[in-house]
Design an enzyme around this catalytic site. Structure first.
Site, short mmCIF file in Angstrom:
data_model
loop_
_atom_site.label_atom_id
_atom_site.label_comp_id
_atom_site.label_asym_id
_atom_site.label_seq_id
_atom_site.Cartn_x
_atom_site.Cartn_y
_atom_site.Cartn_z
N LYS A 14 0.82 -1.22 0.00
CA LYS A 14 0.00 0.00 0.00
C LYS A 14 0.85 1.26 0.00
O LYS A 14 0.56 2.20 -0.73
CB LYS A 14 -0.95 0.02 1.21
CG LYS A 14 -1.98 -1.09 1.19
CD LYS A 14 -2.93 -1.00 2.37
CE LYS A 14 -2.28 -1.08 3.73
NZ LYS A 14 -1.67 -2.37 4.07
N ARG A 89 -11.17 0.95 8.89
CA ARG A 89 -10.73 -0.40 9.25
C ARG A 89 -11.90 -1.29 9.68
O ARG A 89 -11.72 -2.49 9.84
CB ARG A 89 -9.72 -0.35 10.40
CG ARG A 89 -8.38 0.21 9.98
CD ARG A 89 -7.43 0.25 11.16
NE ARG A 89 -6.24 0.99 10.83
CZ ARG A 89 -5.04 0.45 10.69
NH1 ARG A 89 -4.87 -0.82 10.87
NH2 ARG A 89 -4.01 1.21 10.39
N ARG A 128 11.22 -6.71 5.06
CA ARG A 128 11.15 -5.29 5.43
C ARG A 128 11.72 -5.08 6.83
O ARG A 128 12.35 -4.06 7.10
CB ARG A 128 9.69 -4.83 5.35
CG ARG A 128 9.51 -3.34 5.63
CD ARG A 128 8.10 -2.89 5.34
NE ARG A 128 7.20 -3.17 6.45
CZ ARG A 128 5.90 -2.89 6.45
NH1 ARG A 128 5.33 -2.36 5.39
NH2 ARG A 128 5.16 -3.16 7.51
N ARG A 134 11.36 -1.85 12.65
CA ARG A 134 10.10 -2.09 13.36
C ARG A 134 10.11 -3.50 13.94
O ARG A 134 10.22 -4.47 13.21
CB ARG A 134 8.91 -1.94 12.40
CG ARG A 134 8.68 -0.53 11.95
CD ARG A 134 7.54 -0.43 10.95
NE ARG A 134 6.33 -1.13 11.40
CZ ARG A 134 5.17 -1.06 10.77
NH1 ARG A 134 5.06 -0.34 9.66
NH2 ARG A 134 4.12 -1.71 11.23
N ARG A 146 -0.96 -9.98 13.08
CA ARG A 146 -1.41 -8.79 12.34
C ARG A 146 -2.20 -9.19 11.10
O ARG A 146 -3.24 -8.59 10.79
CB ARG A 146 -0.21 -7.93 11.93
CG ARG A 146 0.40 -7.18 13.10
CD ARG A 146 1.76 -6.60 12.77
NE ARG A 146 1.75 -5.69 11.64
CZ ARG A 146 2.84 -5.42 10.91
NH1 ARG A 146 3.99 -5.99 11.18
NH2 ARG A 146 2.77 -4.59 9.91
#
Length: 193
Positions: A14, A89, A128, A134, A146
């Site tokens: 995204k 969401r 990533r 992160r 998630r």
């Protein structure tokens, strides 16, 4: 006005695609996370309310987020459109967003969902995580949670827009430019530009 929701699970691409969409269509990017941070930094009434809640570990209620989106819509009333990132969401949030946009004689033009299978998402997020710093991109269990959270709670929003005839699924696996080309075709096919 083009009002687009870019939808998909964590790691679907995204962020990459929204940058290309914004550049092509000159849309205003509405990221709920960015909105919260900027309202808090600006010391607005909504920002202070959000900060108090966040400092106490409480999720910011939909009304506060919708209020922040309303502020952005007012601030950019002459924009050619908006891209919504991280919102809605839930179906309740989608309904609240529709209600807000109706006040401006606007609506969501299209929801484009990047579809990527769970194994690919896991691989992308772990990759990533090597550079993002992160912690939630470095732990297989957290990543799986998630993705599951997305599948359980957020996916029904796609059905909401499907019922309105505004949902388009795009294969999120492949070359970035090919995926972007599919997105621009979906926007054109919807008769938006």
């Amino acid at each position: 006005m083009l009002n687009l929701i870019l939808f998909g699970p964590p790691g679907a691409g995204k962020g990459t695609q929204s940058e290309k969409i914004i550049a092509r269509y000159n849309l205003i990017h509405l990221s709920t996370g960015d909105l919260l941070r900027s309202e808090i930094q600006a010391g607005t009434e909504l920002g202070l309310q959000a900060k108090t809640l966040m400092d106490n570990g409480i999720l910011v209620p939909d009304e506060v987020v919708i209020g922040m989106i309303d502020n952005k819509l007012k601030e950019h009333s002459n924009a050619p459109g908006f891209i919504f990132d991280g919102f809605p969401r839930t179906v309740n949030q989608a309904e609240a967003l529709d209600e807000l946009l109706t006040r401006y004689n606007e609506s969501i033009s299209v929801m484009i969902a990047l579809v990527v299978d769970d194994n690919e998402l896991l691989a992308r997020l772990l990759n990533r995580g090597k550079t993002s710093g992160r912690p939630d991109d470095q732990n297989v269990e957290l990543i799986s949670r998630r993705i599951q959270e997305y599948n359980n709670k957020t996916k029904p929003v796609a059905d909401y827009y499907l019922e309105q005839g505004k949902f388009t699924a795009i294969d999120g696996i492949g070359e970035i430019d090919h995926i972007f080309n599919q997105i621009t075709q979906a926007i054109s096919k919807a008769g938006l530009l």
